[in-house]
Design a protein around this motif. Structure first.
Motif, PDB file in Angstrom:
ATOM      1  N   LEU A 185       0.839  -1.195   0.000  1.00 41.98           N
ATOM      2  CA  LEU A 185       0.000   0.000   0.000  1.00 41.98           C
ATOM      3  C   LEU A 185       0.876   1.248   0.000  1.00 41.98           C
ATOM      4  CD1 LEU A 185      -2.931   1.096   0.171  1.00 41.98           C
ATOM      5  CD2 LEU A 185      -2.621   1.186   2.653  1.00 41.98           C
ATOM      6  N   VAL A 186       0.692   2.107  -1.002  1.00 44.98           N
ATOM      7  CA  VAL A 186       1.375   3.389  -1.065  1.00 44.98           C
ATOM      8  C   VAL A 186       0.460   4.427  -0.418  1.00 44.98           C
ATOM      9  CG1 VAL A 186       2.348   5.167  -2.564  1.00 44.98           C
ATOM     10  CG2 VAL A 186       2.624   2.749  -3.149  1.00 44.98           C
ATOM     11  N   CYS A 187       0.930   5.047   0.661  1.00 45.26           N
ATOM     12  CA  CYS A 187       0.121   6.024   1.401  1.00 45.26           C
ATOM     13  C   CYS A 187       0.525   7.432   0.965  1.00 45.26           C
ATOM     14  CB  CYS A 187       0.327   5.840   2.895  1.00 45.26           C
ATOM     15  SG  CYS A 187      -0.670   6.937   3.909  1.00 45.26           S
ATOM     16  N   ALA A 188      -0.270   8.023   0.085  1.00 40.52           N
ATOM     17  CA  ALA A 188       0.035   9.352  -0.455  1.00 40.52           C
ATOM     18  C   ALA A 188      -0.720  10.408   0.333  1.00 40.52           C
ATOM     19  CB  ALA A 188      -0.334   9.407  -1.934  1.00 40.52           C
ATOM     20  N   ALA A 189      -0.284  10.621   1.571  1.00 41.50           N
ATOM     21  CA  ALA A 189      -1.018  11.506   2.479  1.00 41.50           C
ATOM     22  C   ALA A 189      -0.345  12.855   2.676  1.00 41.50           C
ATOM     23  CB  ALA A 189      -1.183  10.815   3.830  1.00 41.50           C
ATOM     24  N   GLY A 190       0.692  13.149   1.920  1.00 37.51           N
ATOM     25  CA  GLY A 190       1.418  14.388   2.127  1.00 37.51           C
ATOM     26  C   GLY A 190       0.920  15.525   1.259  1.00 37.51           C
ATOM     27  N   LYS A 191       1.847  16.348   0.795  1.00 36.76           N
ATOM     28  CA  LYS A 191       1.500  17.500  -0.034  1.00 36.76           C
ATOM     29  C   LYS A 191       1.112  17.056  -1.447  1.00 36.76           C
ATOM     30  CE  LYS A 191       4.565  20.836   2.268  1.00 36.76           C
ATOM     31  NZ  LYS A 191       5.695  21.773   2.052  1.00 36.76           N
ATOM     32  N   ALA A 192       0.289  17.871  -2.098  1.00 42.18           N
ATOM     33  CA  ALA A 192      -0.104  17.576  -3.467  1.00 42.18           C
ATOM     34  C   ALA A 192       1.101  17.495  -4.394  1.00 42.18           C
ATOM     35  CB  ALA A 192      -1.091  18.632  -3.965  1.00 42.18           C
ATOM     36  N   SER A 193       2.140  18.272  -4.087  1.00 43.41           N
ATOM     37  CA  SER A 193       3.340  18.293  -4.927  1.00 43.41           C
ATOM     38  C   SER A 193       4.107  16.968  -4.870  1.00 43.41           C
ATOM     39  CB  SER A 193       4.261  19.436  -4.501  1.00 43.41           C
ATOM     40  OG  SER A 193       4.646  19.300  -3.138  1.00 43.41           O
ATOM     41  N   GLU A 194       3.831  16.146  -3.842  1.00 39.86           N
ATOM     42  CA  GLU A 194       4.513  14.861  -3.703  1.00 39.86           C
ATOM     43  C   GLU A 194       3.765  13.723  -4.370  1.00 39.86           C
ATOM     44  OE1 GLU A 194       6.199  16.518   0.539  1.00 39.86           O
ATOM     45  OE2 GLU A 194       4.577  15.058   0.492  1.00 39.86           O
ATOM     46  N   LEU A 195       2.577  14.018  -4.891  1.00 39.00           N
ATOM     47  CA  LEU A 195       1.741  12.979  -5.477  1.00 39.00           C
ATOM     48  C   LEU A 195       2.387  12.359  -6.719  1.00 39.00           C
ATOM     49  CD1 LEU A 195      -0.908  11.583  -4.906  1.00 39.00           C
ATOM     50  CD2 LEU A 195      -2.072  13.257  -6.355  1.00 39.00           C
ATOM     51  N   SER A 196       3.154  13.164  -7.462  1.00 39.20           N
ATOM     52  CA  SER A 196       3.825  12.655  -8.657  1.00 39.20           C
ATOM     53  C   SER A 196       4.813  11.546  -8.306  1.00 39.20           C
ATOM     54  CB  SER A 196       4.539  13.799  -9.385  1.00 39.20           C
ATOM     55  OG  SER A 196       5.282  13.311 -10.481  1.00 39.20           O
ATOM     56  N   LEU A 197       5.583  11.748  -7.235  1.00 42.60           N
ATOM     57  CA  LEU A 197       6.523  10.723  -6.787  1.00 42.60           C
ATOM     58  C   LEU A 197       5.782   9.448  -6.415  1.00 42.60           C
ATOM     59  CD1 LEU A 197       9.293   9.658  -5.790  1.00 42.60           C
ATOM     60  CD2 LEU A 197       8.780  10.740  -3.583  1.00 42.60           C
ATOM     61  N   PHE A 198       4.708   9.581  -5.655  1.00 42.60           N
ATOM     62  CA  PHE A 198       3.948   8.406  -5.232  1.00 42.60           C
ATOM     63  C   PHE A 198       3.291   7.706  -6.426  1.00 42.60           C
ATOM     64  CE2 PHE A 198       3.722  10.520  -0.910  1.00 42.60           C
ATOM     65  CZ  PHE A 198       4.556   9.601  -0.301  1.00 42.60           C
ATOM     66  N   THR A 199       2.914   8.481  -7.426  1.00 45.25           N
ATOM     67  CA  THR A 199       2.341   7.891  -8.641  1.00 45.25           C
ATOM     68  C   THR A 199       3.372   7.025  -9.352  1.00 45.25           C
ATOM     69  OG1 THR A 199       0.791   9.733  -8.953  1.00 45.25           O
ATOM     70  CG2 THR A 199       1.335   8.411 -10.890  1.00 45.25           C
ATOM     71  N   GLN A 200       4.559   7.588  -9.569  1.00 45.69           N
ATOM     72  CA  GLN A 200       5.626   6.833 -10.227  1.00 45.69           C
ATOM     73  C   GLN A 200       6.017   5.614  -9.391  1.00 45.69           C
ATOM     74  OE1 GLN A 200       6.674   7.425 -13.373  1.00 45.69           O
ATOM     75  NE2 GLN A 200       5.009   8.935 -13.272  1.00 45.69           N
ATOM     76  N   LEU A 201       6.062   5.773  -8.094  1.00 45.57           N
ATOM     77  CA  LEU A 201       6.400   4.669  -7.202  1.00 45.57           C
ATOM     78  C   LEU A 201       5.383   3.534  -7.339  1.00 45.57           C
ATOM     79  CD1 LEU A 201       8.004   3.438  -4.844  1.00 45.57           C
ATOM     80  CD2 LEU A 201       6.529   4.747  -3.305  1.00 45.57           C
ATOM     81  N   THR A 202       4.106   3.881  -7.343  1.00 50.34           N
ATOM     82  CA  THR A 202       3.049   2.870  -7.465  1.00 50.34           C
ATOM     83  C   THR A 202       3.193   2.073  -8.757  1.00 50.34           C
ATOM     84  OG1 THR A 202       1.536   4.265  -6.180  1.00 50.34           O
ATOM     85  CG2 THR A 202       0.544   2.518  -7.507  1.00 50.34           C
ATOM     86  N   LEU A 203       3.437   2.772  -9.844  1.00 48.68           N
ATOM     87  CA  LEU A 203       3.570   2.093 -11.144  1.00 48.68           C
ATOM     88  C   LEU A 203       4.806   1.200 -11.171  1.00 48.68           C
ATOM     89  CD1 LEU A 203       2.548   5.076 -13.462  1.00 48.68           C
ATOM     90  CD2 LEU A 203       1.147   3.104 -12.782  1.00 48.68           C
ATOM     91  N   HIS A 204       5.903   1.662 -10.570  1.00 49.96           N
ATOM     92  CA  HIS A 204       7.117   0.844 -10.511  1.00 49.96           C
ATOM     93  C   HIS A 204       6.919  -0.385  -9.624  1.00 49.96           C
ATOM     94  CE1 HIS A 204       9.276   4.246 -12.361  1.00 49.96           C
ATOM     95  NE2 HIS A 204      10.254   3.378 -12.592  1.00 49.96           N
ATOM     96  N   LEU A 205       6.206  -0.219  -8.523  1.00 47.30           N
ATOM     97  CA  LEU A 205       5.936  -1.354  -7.641  1.00 47.30           C
ATOM     98  C   LEU A 205       5.082  -2.398  -8.351  1.00 47.30           C
ATOM     99  CD1 LEU A 205       5.242   0.526  -4.283  1.00 47.30           C
ATOM    100  CD2 LEU A 205       7.159  -1.028  -4.721  1.00 47.30           C
ATOM    101  N   GLN A 206       4.088  -1.949  -9.079  1.00 47.50           N
ATOM    102  CA  GLN A 206       3.229  -2.886  -9.817  1.00 47.50           C
ATOM    103  C   GLN A 206       4.051  -3.672 -10.852  1.00 47.50           C
ATOM    104  OE1 GLN A 206       0.409  -1.299 -12.614  1.00 47.50           O
ATOM    105  NE2 GLN A 206      -1.166  -2.757 -11.996  1.00 47.50           N
ATOM    106  N   GLN A 207       4.999  -2.976 -11.471  1.00 50.71           N
ATOM    107  CA  GLN A 207       5.837  -3.613 -12.492  1.00 50.71           C
ATOM    108  C   GLN A 207       6.825  -4.603 -11.863  1.00 50.71           C
ATOM    109  OE1 GLN A 207       8.071  -0.803 -14.792  1.00 50.71           O
ATOM    110  NE2 GLN A 207       8.935  -2.340 -16.164  1.00 50.71           N
ATOM    111  N   ASN A 208       7.360  -4.267 -10.710  1.00 53.41           N
ATOM    112  CA  ASN A 208       8.390  -5.096 -10.081  1.00 53.41           C
ATOM    113  C   ASN A 208       7.837  -6.233  -9.233  1.00 53.41           C
ATOM    114  OD1 ASN A 208      11.458  -3.976 -10.209  1.00 53.41           O
ATOM    115  ND2 ASN A 208       9.998  -2.296 -10.508  1.00 53.41           N
ATOM    116  N   PHE A 209       6.573  -6.106  -8.827  1.00 55.15           N
ATOM    117  CA  PHE A 209       5.978  -7.139  -7.974  1.00 55.15           C
ATOM    118  C   PHE A 209       4.647  -7.619  -8.571  1.00 55.15           C
ATOM    119  CE2 PHE A 209       8.563  -4.403  -5.255  1.00 55.15           C
ATOM    120  CZ  PHE A 209       9.409  -5.331  -4.661  1.00 55.15           C
ATOM    121  N   PRO A 210       4.710  -8.279  -9.735  1.00 52.71           N
ATOM    122  CA  PRO A 210       3.473  -8.711 -10.401  1.00 52.71           C
ATOM    123  C   PRO A 210       2.693  -9.743  -9.593  1.00 52.71           C
ATOM    124  CG  PRO A 210       5.401  -9.675 -11.459  1.00 52.71           C
ATOM    125  CD  PRO A 210       5.908  -8.663 -10.497  1.00 52.71           C
ATOM    126  N   GLU A 211       3.379 -10.424  -8.649  1.00 55.09           N
ATOM    127  CA  GLU A 211       2.709 -11.427  -7.832  1.00 55.09           C
ATOM    128  C   GLU A 211       1.960 -10.805  -6.655  1.00 55.09           C
ATOM    129  OE1 GLU A 211       6.623 -10.667  -5.793  1.00 55.09           O
ATOM    130  OE2 GLU A 211       5.837 -10.648  -7.841  1.00 55.09           O
TER     131      GLU A 211
END
Length: 321
Positions: A185-211
Motif C-alpha cells: 500500500l502506497v500512502c500518499a497523504a502528504g502534499k499535493a506536490s509529492e503525489l507525482s513521486l507516489f504515482t511513479q512509485l506505485t507504477l514501478h511497484l506494480q511492475q516489479n511485484f506482479p505477484e
C-alpha cells in the motif's frame, strides 16, 4: 459556559486534522467538540462526531487568520486546544490569546523545528499562555519538553485496536484485492506536490511485484493511475492495517499508525517548514528514491504480521485535558 472543546488544527495535509479527530472523537462522547481546520481534505472525512469549521485552504493567510480570529473570539467553549503551533500557523494567536477569558489552554506539542522555537521565543510564549502542554508520543527530546507543565502520552491514533475492521473484509471490500495475496500500500497523504513521486512509485511497484497487489491510498485519484489501483478511504489507518508493507512519508500519522499496527513502513523523509520527518522516519525504513524503496519492499515482503495490540494515547489525553 457550555461544555465544549475548541481544537485549532490548521496545517496542510491530513496530519493536524487527523490528530484532532483522534482526540475529538473520544472527547465528543461527553461534550461538544469543534475543530478549526484548513485541510483540503476536510470535506472528505467522517467528522467522528465533531463539528468541523472548515476554512478553505485557498483562502490566503490574511483571510484565514481573520476567520480564525472570529471563530475563537465568538465561539462559546471551556477548553481551547492548539495543535503544534503555539502562536498559530500565521502568528495570529499571539494577538488573540491575551484577549481570551481565563479558561484552560492546552498545547499539543508534536515535534517541531528548534530554529522556529528559538526565532519566535516559544519557550517564554508557551509558559506565559498555556496551562498544559501534552506531547502525543513524539518522545522526550522535543524543544519544549523541558517546561514544567508538560505531560506525555502514547501516540494518538484514530482507531483503538479493538475498533479496526476485519483484515480480510478490508482487503476484499475496500482495497479490492485477493485476501491471500501479499499487498503493498502506497500512502500518499502528504502534499499535493509529492503525489507525482507516489504515482511513479506505485507504477514501478506494480511492475516489479506482479505477484502482489499494489494500491495507492490518496484523497483523489492521481493522473496516470488506473482507477483499479486507487483507494480513497478515511481513516486510512484501517487500510494500513490490511497491508503487508506500506510505503509513504515520515509524517506523524503514517509513522505511528504503522508502528502500532506492526506493519513495516518504507518512508521518504520529506522536507517540511516546521516538522522534522527525517527524525521521526528513523522509526521506519528510510529511503531516498524509488530504487531504494523497491529494494527495501522486496526485503520486507516476507514479514509476518501480528494481530494489532497497542495503547491509544488519545484516551489518556482526554483525561489530562
Amino acid at each position: 459556559m457550555t461544555n465544549t472543546w475548541l481544537i485549532y488544527a490548521l496545517g496542510g495535509g491530513w496530519g493536524h486534522l487527523n490528530r484532532a479527530l483522534s482526540l475529538g472523537r473520544i472527547a465528543a462522547k461527553e461534550r461538544k467538540v469543534r475543530i478549526i481546520t484548513n485541510s483540503p481534505y476536510a470535506l472528505q472525512i467522517n467528522n467522528e462526531g465533531c463539528t468541523v469549521h472548515w476554512i478553505p485552504d485557498k483562502a490566503g493567510v490574511s483571510a484565514t487568520c481573520q476567520q480564525v480570529r472570529e471563530i475563537i473570539l465568538k465561539t462559546r467553549y471551556d477548553r481551547l486546544i492548539i495543535d503544534t503551533f503555539p502562536r498559530g500557523l500565521g502568528g495570529e494567536l499571539a494577538d488573540i490569546l491575551p484577549q481570551l477569558q481565563p479558561i484552560p489552554r492546552i498545547l499539543i506539542h508534536r515535534d517541531i523545528n528548534p530554529e522556529y522555537v528559538t526565532a519566535k521565543n516559544l519557550q517564554y510564549f508557551v509558559a506565559e499562555h498555556y496551562d498544559t502542554v501534552i506531547v502525543p508520543g513524539d518522545g522526550e527530546d522535543l524543544p519544549l519538553a523541558n517546561l514544567p507543565n508538560v505531560r506525555h502520552t502514547a501516540p494518538w491514533l484514530i482507531r483503538n485496536a479493538g475498533e479496526l475492521p476485519d483484515k480480510i473484509s478490508v482487503r476484499s471490500h475496500i482495497l479490492k484485492v485477493d485476501p491471500d495475496i501479499k499487498t503493498i500500500l502506497v500512502c500518499a497523504a502528504g502534499k499535493a506536490s509529492e503525489l507525482s513521486l507516489f504515482t511513479q512509485l506505485t507504477l514501478h511497484l506494480q511492475q516489479n511485484f506482479p505477484e502482489c497487489a499494489v494500491r495507492i491510498l490518496a484523497a483523489n485519484c492521481p493522473a496516470d493511475i488506473p482507477d483499479a489501483l486507487w483507494i480513497s478511504h478515511h481513516p486510512g489507518m484501517e487500510c494500513l492495517a490490511a497491508a503487508d508493507v506500506v510505503v509513504g512519508g515520515g509524517g506523524y500519522n503514517t509513522v505511528y499508525e504503522c508502528a502500532a499496527l506492526g506493519v513495516p513502513l518504507v518512508a521518504f523523509a520529506f522536507e517540511r517548514l516546521y516538522d522534522r520527518q527525517a527524525k521521526r522516519a528513523k522509526k521506519a525504513y528510510t529511503v531516498n528514491n524509488i530504487e531504494e524503496a523497491i529494494i527495501t519492499v522486496r526485503k520486507l515482503l516476507d514479514h509476518n504480521l501480528s494481530v494489532p495490540s497497542y495503547i491509544n494515547g488519545a484516551t489518556n489525553a482526554v483525561h489530562l485535558i
